[in-house]
Scaffold this active site. Structure first.
Site, PDB file in Angstrom:
ATOM      1  N   TYR A  24     -57.253  31.471   8.052  1.00  0.00           N
ATOM      2  CA  TYR A  24     -55.880  31.308   7.370  1.00  0.00           C
ATOM      3  C   TYR A  24     -54.672  31.663   7.948  1.00  0.00           C
ATOM      4  O   TYR A  24     -53.897  30.837   8.164  1.00  0.00           O
ATOM      5  CB  TYR A  24     -55.992  31.655   5.945  1.00  0.00           C
ATOM      6  CG  TYR A  24     -54.883  31.516   5.165  1.00  0.00           C
ATOM      7  CD1 TYR A  24     -54.576  30.031   4.682  1.00  0.00           C
ATOM      8  CD2 TYR A  24     -53.822  32.308   4.697  1.00  0.00           C
ATOM      9  CE1 TYR A  24     -53.594  29.844   3.832  1.00  0.00           C
ATOM     10  CE2 TYR A  24     -52.659  31.812   4.164  1.00  0.00           C
ATOM     11  CZ  TYR A  24     -52.415  30.520   3.648  1.00  0.00           C
ATOM     12  OH  TYR A  24     -51.475  30.229   2.817  1.00  0.00           O
ATOM     13  N   GLY A  59     -45.391  22.066  -4.201  1.00  0.00           N
ATOM     14  CA  GLY A  59     -45.350  20.833  -3.763  1.00  0.00           C
ATOM     15  C   GLY A  59     -44.766  19.953  -4.969  1.00  0.00           C
ATOM     16  O   GLY A  59     -43.891  19.133  -4.952  1.00  0.00           O
TER      17      GLY A  59
END
Length: 303
Positions: free
Chosen positions: A164, A16
């Site tokens: 997950y 990110g």
């Protein structure tokens, strides 16, 4: 991307942050949407050190807490009249079983539900953007995922890896179902999924304070640096040839590393009944309701 407005969740580190640097140097207005504002300010400082003229903003949001979505959106609405790119990147990976204050399993909450709610609230501003798009980050772990509708909070049994994978499958199915609905109801915004392959980021701490010693050699052998891991999301956010609904990932063996390309998803992953049910469940859990046509989307954060 000059003068475009780009929001990236979880952008103070990892892929990110790499994406944030990329868009900042191109002249975009970059919003670092982070749950730790101090780390967000550090990331902003590093970007401005390299690109002094960059336009970077740090806004607080914790995707595991639905109550933080509306205040974040309100700040965005006050600052910007349109959004060009929303990158749903923030996430957690394989923590011990944790139930959020909203009653959700942490990975499903942070990785999927929070982004579902955020996207719905920001859609009106995205529609005002130029060639706007929503990029949702999944993972190659989606290939092993199943949506456990009867045990979404993990109370009846929990495996950090399975949950997950569930959250990452939810990301992929959401991205595709969203694009289908946007097209059906006349929106110009498109939705694209992306995954970084295996990228050496702090996600691989796997709930620990640092990456385990035995995992580090494997990461060096099979993974790629965050600067490469960010390329699929950058392609998904900027490639003019994309029509929406695509999955972008590395072109190497197993999609683990390499240059970004359009990837063929796992066979039969887009199961229509599962996608519709996930959408309905996500609406109900987050009190988020996307409009059926290109109108203002409304949402209540009260549960």
């Amino acid at each position: 991307m000059n003068n475009k407005t780009v929001i990236i969740t979880g952008s103070n580190s990892g892929i990110g942050f790499e994406a944030a640097k990329h868009f900042a140097q191109l002249g975009s207005h970059v919003v670092l949407a982070v749950r730790n504002e101090a780390k967000g300010e550090e990331a902003k400082h590093e970007i401005l050190t390299n690109y002094p003229n960059a336009q970077v903003y740090v806004y607080y949001i914790d995707l595991a807490k639905l109550e933080t979505v509306d205040p974040f959106v309100n700040r965005i609405q006050e600052k910007f009249s349109a959004i060009d790119v929303l990158i749903n990147n923030a996430g957690v990976m394989m923590p011990p079983h944790t139930v959020t204050d909203d009653g959700f399993e942490l990975q499903f909450a942070s990785n999927h539900l929070g982004h579902f709610a955020l996207t719905g609230r920001l859609l009106p501003l995205l529609e005002k953007g130029e060639a706007s798009r929503i990029v949702t980050l999944t993972s190659i772990a989606y290939r092993y995922g199943t949506i456990h509708f009867d045990n979404l909070n993990g109370i009846s049994g929990y495996s950090s890896s399975k949950f997950y994978s569930q959250s990452k499958l939810a990301n992929l199915l959401f991205a595709k179902e969203l694009d289908d609905r946007l097209k059906t109801h006349g929106y110009t915004t498109i939705s694209v999924a992306a995954h970084p392959g295996l990228s050496s980021t702090n996600l691989f701490k796997l709930g620990k304070t640092e990456t385990r010693w035995f995992a580090k050699p494997l990461l060096k052998l099979f993974s790629q640096p965050p600067s490469m891991g960010a390329l699929p999301m950058i392609m998904a956010a900027t490639d003019d040839s994309l029509q929406g609904g695509e999955l972008i990932g590395p072109d190497g063996a197993g999609g683990r590393k390499g240059n970004p390309t359009i990837e063929e998803p796992k066979t039969d992953v887009y199961h229509s009944a599962t996608m519709r049910k996930l959408w309905t469940v996500s609406e109900d859990l987050t009190n988020t309701h996307f409009a059926n046509d290109n109108e203002t989307v409304t949402r209540s954060a009260t549960r």
